[in-house]
Write a protein that holds these residues in place. Structure first.
Motif, mmCIF file in Angstrom:
data_model
loop_
_atom_site.group_PDB
_atom_site.id
_atom_site.type_symbol
_atom_site.label_atom_id
_atom_site.label_comp_id
_atom_site.label_asym_id
_atom_site.label_seq_id
_atom_site.Cartn_x
_atom_site.Cartn_y
_atom_site.Cartn_z
ATOM 1 N N LEU B 17 -42.120 96.289 -10.363
ATOM 2 C CA LEU B 17 -41.277 94.977 -10.761
ATOM 3 C C LEU B 17 -41.699 93.856 -10.082
ATOM 4 N N TRP B 18 -42.228 94.365 -8.718
ATOM 5 C CA TRP B 18 -42.660 93.255 -7.741
ATOM 6 C C TRP B 18 -44.020 92.368 -8.189
ATOM 7 N N VAL B 19 -44.656 93.058 -8.750
ATOM 8 C CA VAL B 19 -45.920 92.593 -9.468
ATOM 9 C C VAL B 19 -45.761 91.716 -10.381
ATOM 10 N N GLY B 20 -44.699 92.314 -11.409
ATOM 11 C CA GLY B 20 -43.978 91.293 -12.493
ATOM 12 C C GLY B 20 -43.439 90.134 -11.865
ATOM 13 N N LEU B 21 -42.632 90.023 -10.972
ATOM 14 C CA LEU B 21 -42.054 88.974 -10.245
ATOM 15 C C LEU B 21 -43.073 87.910 -9.706
ATOM 16 N N SER B 25 -43.776 84.401 -11.557
ATOM 17 C CA SER B 25 -43.314 83.265 -10.642
ATOM 18 C C SER B 25 -42.127 82.565 -10.723
ATOM 19 N N ILE B 26 -41.317 83.537 -11.350
ATOM 20 C CA ILE B 26 -39.827 82.925 -11.304
ATOM 21 C C ILE B 26 -39.210 82.127 -10.072
ATOM 22 N N ILE B 27 -39.507 82.941 -9.069
ATOM 23 C CA ILE B 27 -39.209 82.612 -7.832
ATOM 24 C C ILE B 27 -40.619 82.171 -6.974
ATOM 25 N N PRO B 28 -40.524 81.304 -5.895
ATOM 26 C CA PRO B 28 -41.473 80.946 -5.064
ATOM 27 C C PRO B 28 -42.516 82.053 -4.863
ATOM 28 N N LYS B 29 -43.872 82.046 -4.850
ATOM 29 C CA LYS B 29 -44.686 83.124 -4.577
ATOM 30 C C LYS B 29 -44.440 83.529 -3.157
ATOM 31 N N SER B 30 -44.284 82.557 -2.256
ATOM 32 C CA SER B 30 -44.168 82.765 -0.788
ATOM 33 C C SER B 30 -43.073 84.020 -0.422
ATOM 34 N N TYR B 31 -41.880 83.649 -1.295
ATOM 35 C CA TYR B 31 -40.676 84.406 -1.057
ATOM 36 C C TYR B 31 -41.183 85.713 -1.642
ATOM 37 N N THR B 32 -41.694 85.902 -2.965
ATOM 38 C CA THR B 32 -42.022 87.098 -3.379
ATOM 39 C C THR B 32 -42.875 88.173 -2.513
ATOM 40 N N TRP B 33 -43.824 87.404 -2.010
ATOM 41 C CA TRP B 33 -44.769 88.188 -0.933
ATOM 42 C C TRP B 33 -43.791 89.012 0.046
ATOM 43 N N LEU B 34 -42.802 88.210 0.392
ATOM 44 C CA LEU B 34 -42.152 88.868 1.562
ATOM 45 C C LEU B 34 -40.824 90.149 1.144
#
Ligand SMILES: Nc1nc2c(ncn2[C@@H]2O[C@H](COP(=O)(O)OP(=O)(O)OP(=O)(O)O)[C@@H](O)[C@H]2O)c(=O)[nH]1
Ligand SMILES: [Mg+2]
Lengths: 240, 95
Positions: B17-21, B25-34
């Motif tokens: 799911l995370w990799v999908g996100l 890039s629905i939400i900014p990548k910097s958020y997803t990384w965290l």
């Protein structure tokens, strides 16, 4: 009520140096199960304090058909004591309890009642619910217990709130089936029993019990028990 | 299915799911990384909270201990259990 009289219950009590407790526990069992068909099987591992002498005297009072003394020559551990006692059990159901009075016989009727109501294969006594409780533990002991419980609940999803309690009622065939696949010893034994039973799909119900830590005799819980517990948890993760 | 497999499956699903996100890039990548960090921290908080709540609400039963002590004392005064003879006079209680 009728079923309560129809079924036979075998109460297995392992003892090691319980001379001061055994007579009282037997007396209380008879007092609280006055209209139930039951037998008490005492598995004593050659206690040097003369527990067996007391048991023999109890047999004189209550009869050798109600109190069975099935001793073993030396201290061989709790898990095998249950297996040993079970060989002589003639009941449809087996109750396992400690002799040290931390398991009060006044709860026996609620175990039996609950089994009849639900038809469950296992009824387990739980200390961590309303009407349950523990007495005699210091903060450290409570912390260890809570930590161990949260860890096990998060990792194993056992569906039972008290994993290490050992006051339980089993359908005899279920106990035989589950105990044969259990390998752990000590504290982890009880946890492995209930987790394996739950994985095998047996219905398990709980009744609240209170647990007063032993009045007579000594108790122990140290760092090595915690290590054993963690090892047991890991073992259950990969084998069940 | 072994339980460890269930847990690993859950973790793999979450990672997927995370990799999908990350890719969507629905939400900014910097958020997803965290996100994984948030996950681990909240898991830890959950554990600590559960232990804390469990400790605060730890059910105790002091009255049971008193009751048991009374029963013990009464019983041992009626029976002779604690002596060299080890004789148990239970008949008194049974009658
Ligand atoms: N037959 C047999 N009984 C045992 C053995 N070890 C303990 N017991 C009995 O098993 C029951 C539980 O043992 P406890 O020593 O109370 O163990 P525990 O409840 O985990 O620990 P504490 O009560 O905190 O000391 C008691 O009735 C003991 O007498 C053993 O090796 N063989
Ligand atoms: Mg005990």
């Amino acid at each position: 009520m009728e079923e309560m009289e129809k079924n036979k219950y075998s109460i297995i009590i392992p003892t090691y140096n319980e001379r001061l407790n055994i007579a009282l526990i037997v007396y209380l069992i008879f007092k609280h199960l006055s209209n139930v068909n039951f037998e008490i099987i005492i598995v004593d591992d050659g206690s040097p304090d003369g527990t067996q002498e007391i048991v023999k005297q109890l047999q004189q009072v209550y009869g050798e058909d109600r109190i069975l003394l099935r001793p073993r020559p030396r201290k061989l551990g709790l898990g095998t004591a249950y297996v040993h006692g079970m060989k002589y059990a003639s009941g449809d159901f087996v109750v396992i309890m400690d002799a040290d009075l931390s398991h009060h016989p006044k709860y026996l009727p609620s175990f039996i009642q609950k089994q009849i109501e639900t038809g469950a294969s296992i009824i387990t006594g739980t200390r961590y619910v309303k009407d349950g409780g523990v007495h005699g533990w210091n903060l450290m002991r409570k912390l260890t217990s809570r930590g161990a419980n949260v860890l096990a609940q998060t990792l194993l999803w056992p569906g039972v709130s008290d994993l290490t309690g050992s006051f339980r009622l089993y359908r005899k065939s279920v106990l035989e089936d589950v105990i044969s696949s259990v390998v752990s010893k000590g504290y982890v034994f009880q946890m492995e029993m209930i987790v394996r039973a739950s994985r095998k799909g047996y219905q398990i119900e709980e009744v609240p019990i209170t647990f007063v830590d032993r009045v007579y005799g000594t108790s122990k819980l140290g760092g090595s028990e915690i290590v054993e517990y963690l090892k047991g948890l890991l073992h259950l993760l990969v084998t069940t | 299915m072994k339980h460890i497999v269930k847990i690993l499956t859950l973790l793999v699903t979450l990672s997927a799911l995370w990799v999908g996100l990350l890719q969507a890039s629905i939400i900014p990548k910097s958020y997803t990384w965290l996100l994984p960090l948030y996950f681990i921290v909240s898991l830890g908080c959950y554990g600590l909270l559960m232990v804390g709540v469990g400790l605060m609400q730890f059910p105790t039963c002091p009255q049971e201990a008193i009751l048991l002590q009374q029963v013990c004392t009464k019983f041992h005064s009626l029976t002779i259990v604690d002596h060299d003879s080890c004789f148990v006079v239970l008949d008194i209680l049974l009658l």
